[in-house]
Write a protein that holds these residues in place. Structure first.
Motif, mmCIF file in Angstrom:
data_model
loop_
_atom_site.group_PDB
_atom_site.id
_atom_site.type_symbol
_atom_site.label_atom_id
_atom_site.label_comp_id
_atom_site.label_asym_id
_atom_site.label_seq_id
_atom_site.Cartn_x
_atom_site.Cartn_y
_atom_site.Cartn_z
ATOM 1 N N ALA A 1 -3.189 9.083 1.101
ATOM 2 C CA ALA A 1 -3.814 7.764 0.139
ATOM 3 C C ALA A 1 -4.096 6.669 1.270
ATOM 4 O O ALA A 1 -5.069 6.076 1.208
ATOM 5 N N VAL A 2 -3.089 6.506 2.253
ATOM 6 C CA VAL A 2 -3.257 5.383 3.174
ATOM 7 C C VAL A 2 -4.559 5.674 4.127
ATOM 8 O O VAL A 2 -5.576 4.722 4.395
ATOM 9 N N LEU A 3 -4.798 7.027 4.524
ATOM 10 C CA LEU A 3 -5.869 7.396 5.368
ATOM 11 C C LEU A 3 -7.248 7.429 4.292
ATOM 12 O O LEU A 3 -8.233 6.785 4.744
ATOM 13 N N VAL A 4 -7.102 7.638 3.011
ATOM 14 C CA VAL A 4 -8.351 7.516 2.324
ATOM 15 C C VAL A 4 -8.702 6.065 2.306
ATOM 16 O O VAL A 4 -10.045 5.854 2.082
ATOM 17 N N GLY B 1 -12.264 4.579 3.424
ATOM 18 C CA GLY B 1 -12.932 4.054 2.240
ATOM 19 C C GLY B 1 -13.293 2.519 2.923
ATOM 20 O O GLY B 1 -14.582 2.274 2.510
ATOM 21 N N PHE B 2 -12.552 1.637 3.191
ATOM 22 C CA PHE B 2 -13.021 0.229 3.427
ATOM 23 C C PHE B 2 -13.648 0.189 4.684
ATOM 24 O O PHE B 2 -14.498 -0.699 4.826
ATOM 25 N N SER B 3 -13.261 1.136 5.465
ATOM 26 C CA SER B 3 -14.150 0.785 6.887
ATOM 27 C C SER B 3 -15.501 1.582 6.988
ATOM 28 O O SER B 3 -16.343 0.921 7.411
ATOM 29 N N TRP B 4 -15.550 2.649 6.535
ATOM 30 C CA TRP B 4 -16.719 3.275 6.679
ATOM 31 C C TRP B 4 -17.314 3.751 5.271
ATOM 32 O O TRP B 4 -18.500 4.154 5.184
#
Length: 117
Positions: A18-21, A25-28
């Motif tokens: 969840a943290v990775l997604v 999601g917010f970065s790229w």
């Protein structure tokens, strides 16, 4: 309540995923917060209004009986003061507004094509 040992790696994996997604999601991924979206929408709307008002500024300049004198005075000032000179002519005042718009004056300078006239 105690969790079984076989369940802990699944929970840690779900939290890490969840943290990775969220980071991806917010970065790229193009995700954004509502405040960022509101800021972007407001800026786009302001730019669209300025673009729509450029013909009004040019029309006011063409209808001005002292157009040539005003253009000469705008040309005579330094480039960084031309926006203020256009604002002083009243051409950059939007209909219904009390004061001229700095952004409209800057856009109007480009449309007036001061070098050619």
């Amino acid at each position: 309540m105690t969790t079984p040992d076989w369940l802990k790696p699944g929970i840690y994996g779900a939290i890490g995923g969840a943290v990775l997604v969220a980071i991806v999601g917010f970065s790229w991924g193009g995700w954004m917060t509502s405040s960022s979206a509101n800021t972007m929408a407001s800026e786009m709307a302001r730019n669209d209004v300025i673009t729509a008002m450029i013909p009004v500024c040019v029309g006011l300049s063409r209808a001005d009986p002292a157009r040539e004198a005003q253009l000469a005075s705008i040309r005579d000032v330094a480039a960084y003061r031309q926006r203020d000179a256009v604002m002083a002519t009243g051409w950059a005042t939007m209909p219904g507004a009390d004061a001229p718009s700095r952004d409209l004056a800057q856009a109007c300078i480009a449309e007036l094509d001061l070098e050619a006239s």
